[in-house]
Design a protein around this motif. Structure first.
Motif, PDB file in Angstrom:
ATOM      1  N   LEU A 146       0.954  -1.163   0.024  1.00  0.00           N
ATOM      2  CA  LEU A 146       0.102  -0.049  -0.003  1.00  0.00           C
ATOM      3  C   LEU A 146       0.945   1.326  -0.085  1.00  0.00           C
ATOM      4  O   LEU A 146       0.534   2.188  -0.772  1.00  0.00           O
ATOM      5  CB  LEU A 146      -0.955  -0.048   1.185  1.00  0.00           C
ATOM      6  N   LEU A 147       2.027   1.103   0.944  1.00  0.00           N
ATOM      7  CA  LEU A 147       2.937   2.384   0.930  1.00  0.00           C
ATOM      8  C   LEU A 147       3.448   2.703  -0.373  1.00  0.00           C
ATOM      9  O   LEU A 147       3.756   3.786  -0.780  1.00  0.00           O
ATOM     10  CB  LEU A 147       3.833   2.324   2.029  1.00  0.00           C
ATOM     11  N   ILE A 148       4.075   1.582  -1.050  1.00  0.00           N
ATOM     12  CA  ILE A 148       4.839   1.701  -2.466  1.00  0.00           C
ATOM     13  C   ILE A 148       3.641   2.278  -3.249  1.00  0.00           C
ATOM     14  O   ILE A 148       3.993   3.132  -4.139  1.00  0.00           O
ATOM     15  CB  ILE A 148       5.241   0.263  -2.771  1.00  0.00           C
ATOM     16  N   GLY A 149       2.513   1.732  -3.117  1.00  0.00           N
ATOM     17  CA  GLY A 149       1.445   2.135  -4.363  1.00  0.00           C
ATOM     18  C   GLY A 149       1.058   3.773  -4.016  1.00  0.00           C
ATOM     19  O   GLY A 149       0.812   4.459  -4.707  1.00  0.00           O
ATOM     20  N   ASN A 150       1.118   4.049  -2.760  1.00  0.00           N
ATOM     21  CA  ASN A 150       0.616   5.593  -2.366  1.00  0.00           C
ATOM     22  C   ASN A 150       1.984   6.367  -2.869  1.00  0.00           C
ATOM     23  O   ASN A 150       1.479   7.543  -3.237  1.00  0.00           O
ATOM     24  CB  ASN A 150       0.354   5.599  -0.893  1.00  0.00           C
ATOM     25  N   VAL A 151       3.216   5.784  -2.823  1.00  0.00           N
ATOM     26  CA  VAL A 151       4.295   6.503  -3.528  1.00  0.00           C
ATOM     27  C   VAL A 151       4.055   6.885  -5.009  1.00  0.00           C
ATOM     28  O   VAL A 151       4.320   7.946  -5.413  1.00  0.00           O
ATOM     29  CB  VAL A 151       5.699   5.935  -3.072  1.00  0.00           C
ATOM     30  N   PHE A 152       3.593   5.740  -5.559  1.00  0.00           N
ATOM     31  CA  PHE A 152       3.312   6.011  -6.997  1.00  0.00           C
ATOM     32  C   PHE A 152       2.137   6.824  -7.201  1.00  0.00           C
ATOM     33  O   PHE A 152       1.994   7.661  -8.258  1.00  0.00           O
ATOM     34  CB  PHE A 152       3.286   4.550  -7.646  1.00  0.00           C
ATOM     35  N   GLN A 153       1.041   6.565  -6.201  1.00  0.00           N
ATOM     36  CA  GLN A 153      -0.161   7.514  -6.411  1.00  0.00           C
ATOM     37  C   GLN A 153       0.163   8.683  -6.254  1.00  0.00           C
ATOM     38  O   GLN A 153      -0.415   9.669  -7.312  1.00  0.00           O
ATOM     39  CB  GLN A 153      -1.036   6.911  -5.471  1.00  0.00           C
ATOM     40  N   GLN A 154       0.987   9.142  -5.307  1.00  0.00           N
ATOM     41  CA  GLN A 154       1.206  10.515  -5.364  1.00  0.00           C
ATOM     42  C   GLN A 154       2.201  10.912  -6.608  1.00  0.00           C
ATOM     43  O   GLN A 154       1.969  12.233  -6.854  1.00  0.00           O
ATOM     44  CB  GLN A 154       2.041  10.760  -3.721  1.00  0.00           C
ATOM     45  N   LEU A 155       3.059  10.181  -6.855  1.00  0.00           N
ATOM     46  CA  LEU A 155       3.816  10.696  -8.019  1.00  0.00           C
ATOM     47  C   LEU A 155       2.765  10.633  -9.375  1.00  0.00           C
ATOM     48  O   LEU A 155       2.925  11.662 -10.202  1.00  0.00           O
ATOM     49  CB  LEU A 155       5.001   9.551  -8.358  1.00  0.00           C
ATOM     50  N   TYR A 156       1.815  10.015  -9.205  1.00  0.00           N
ATOM     51  CA  TYR A 156       0.831   9.906 -10.612  1.00  0.00           C
ATOM     52  C   TYR A 156       0.153  11.198 -10.445  1.00  0.00           C
ATOM     53  O   TYR A 156       0.004  11.807 -11.228  1.00  0.00           O
ATOM     54  CB  TYR A 156      -0.123   8.603 -10.110  1.00  0.00           C
ATOM     55  N   ASN A 157      -0.031  11.687  -9.068  1.00  0.00           N
ATOM     56  CA  ASN A 157      -0.983  12.956  -9.044  1.00  0.00           C
ATOM     57  C   ASN A 157      -0.048  14.249  -9.152  1.00  0.00           C
ATOM     58  O   ASN A 157      -0.597  15.341  -9.203  1.00  0.00           O
ATOM     59  CB  ASN A 157      -1.568  13.021  -7.579  1.00  0.00           C
TER      60      ASN A 157
END
Length: 458
Positions: free
Chosen positions: A29-40
């Motif tokens: 989840l944390l790795i995904g949120n890193v990429f989600q933030q990068l995505y945003n």
């Protein structure tokens, strides 16, 4: 390598050491949120560097509005995710199957309504929010393209929520990484090479989200060892629709109320001019770096709570809460420190304006202690939501947004006349929210909200 990935996949949180299961679930989840933030963040970086601060302000102007729209979609996703985690914990195959089918159908209905009617409201709402003339056209364009592609956003959130609810954390992570990398590539092509500006940023986001939602659906179909998929499950049954809405509507509404409060305070942001609007979007993006671990642990404890409440293991829920709180606070302290040390350099990725960078850092320093309060609240609310109590967080959201956020925002701005006053308002809200979450947890009515026979026996 295969065994490594299996450790993070389809996690049953009703057995084993709580903190280990929580950490195993949180890491993806944390790795995904890193990429989600990068995505945003990518579109904001490209627009700020290659188009200008007004383009950055354009996407900032629609953030409260889009967050409100997103919460309408997330209501179904949140309700279905909580139900899926409890039914998975109770090993109730039929209930899980109807929950998934109902969520798929309801998401289609909500998305279609937003696609048809949403664009008509965009410009009037931005005008109502006192959006400056130099950024309103870009905001309308960006928002309408996102609305026309809302199916991808809605289905990605709903399907990934169900996958996590049944313990599958790795697949949504891989798909999010794919979406992020694709979005970066598309933004580079559309904004830098083709000069498409705000239009290109929105198109890149829509394409990436649509492809990711297809991948999530494909993965869900591969997990039919724990549920069934067929037309009869896609036809909504009243009992499951009612339960999804009972859990999802209050949860989505609590976030929607927060979004409405953001919209009502947006004129305060807009009133400080385009430069501060750009600063606000920078702060929101950097804020996401700190919020990533907070939300990751919050999502993990929600699934943990749901599965264990569903299995009737209430003592284990308490153990998980305590251990998750320690993990979350430790991680938050580290991420806050990193942002405060390197925040100036991060802000420089968005803009070259020295005034904007200085103001960004002042904002972040004000919010620093508030993040710890937000962390505590997120863990407690995660337990409560996972247990099936969606009403208490809704009331807390109403109090925080209407009674605390709006008056303090306008009062502080009136008294001090500076944009930093808005950050002090947020600090006040987060502290109150922490106190509410602890109080509701201690009262304990959430313990009676389980959906399964095992939970009710407890």
């Amino acid at each position: 390598m295969r065994k490594f990935f299996e450790r993070f996949s389809a996690i049953d949180m009703t057995v084993g050491t709580p903190w280990k299961k929580l950490l195993l679930f949180t890491i993806p989840l944390l790795i995904g949120n890193v990429f989600q933030q990068l995505y945003n963040t990518v579109d904001a970086i490209f627009l700020g560097q290659f188009v200008g601060d007004n383009a950055l302000a354009s996407i900032g102007s629609i953030m409260p509005l889009f967050f409100l729209i997103l919460m309408l979609c997330m209501g179904v996703a949140m309700g279905a995710g909580i139900m899926a985690s409890q039914y998975f914990g109770a090993k109730s195959r039929e209930d899980l199957s109807y929950t998934i089918g109902t969520a798929i159908t309801l998401t289609a209905i909500v998305s279609l309504a937003l696609t048809i009617f949403g664009p008509f409201a965009t410009r009037p709402l931005l005008v109502l929010l006192n959006t400056p003339p130099e950024v309103i056209d870009g905001g309308v364009l960006y928002m309408n393209i996102l609305l026309w592609g809302i199916f991808g956003v809605a289905y990605f959130n709903m399907l990934s929520g169900i996958l996590r609810g049944i313990g599958e954390a790795m697949a949504p992570l891989f798909y999010l990484i794919f979406a992020c990398l694709l979005n970066i590539a598309l933004n580079f092509v559309f904004i830098v090479l083709l000069g498409m500006g705000v239009f290109g940023a929105a198109i890149g986001t829509v394409i990436a989200q649509a492809l990711t939602s297809v991948l999530c659906f494909r993965k869900l179909l591969q997990m039919r060892d724990v549920f069934d998929m067929g037309w009869k499950y896609l036809i909504p049954k009243k009992a499951y629709v009612d339960q999804v809405l009972k859990l999802g509507v209050p949860t989505g509404a609590s976030q929607a109320i927060f979004a409405i409060a953001m919209m009502i305070t947006q004129p305060l942001v807009n009133g400080f001019g385009a430069t501060f609007m750009a600063v606000n979007i920078i702060v929101m993006r950097i804020d996401g770096l700190i919020m990533m671990p907070i939300f990751s642990f919050g999502n993990a404890i929600t699934v943990f709570s749901g599965q264990n409440v569903g299995a009737g293991k209430m003592e284990r829920v308490e153990q998980g809460k305590n251990q998750c709180l320690l993990l979350a606070l430790g991680t938050s302290i580290m991420s806050i420190s990193v942002v405060l040390i390197f925040g100036r350099y991060i802000a420089g990725m968005f803009t070259q304006t020295a005034e904007a960078i200085d103001l960004t850092m002042r904002m972040l320093m004000i919010l620093a202690l508030g993040y710890l309060a937000f962390t505590v609240a997120n863990v407690f609310w995660g337990v409560i939501r996972g247990a099936g109590d969606a009403i208490s967080p809704l009331w807390a959201s109403i109090i925080n947004s209407v009674v605390v956020r709006l008056p303090t925002a306008y009062l502080f701005v009136h008294l001090f006349g500076r944009p930093e006053a808005l950050m002090f308002s947020l600090l006040t809200v987060w502290t109150c929210n922490m106190l509410f979450s602890i109080t509701v947890y201690r009262i304990g009515k959430w313990r009676t909200k389980g959906l399964t026979p095992q939970a009710r026996r407890e």
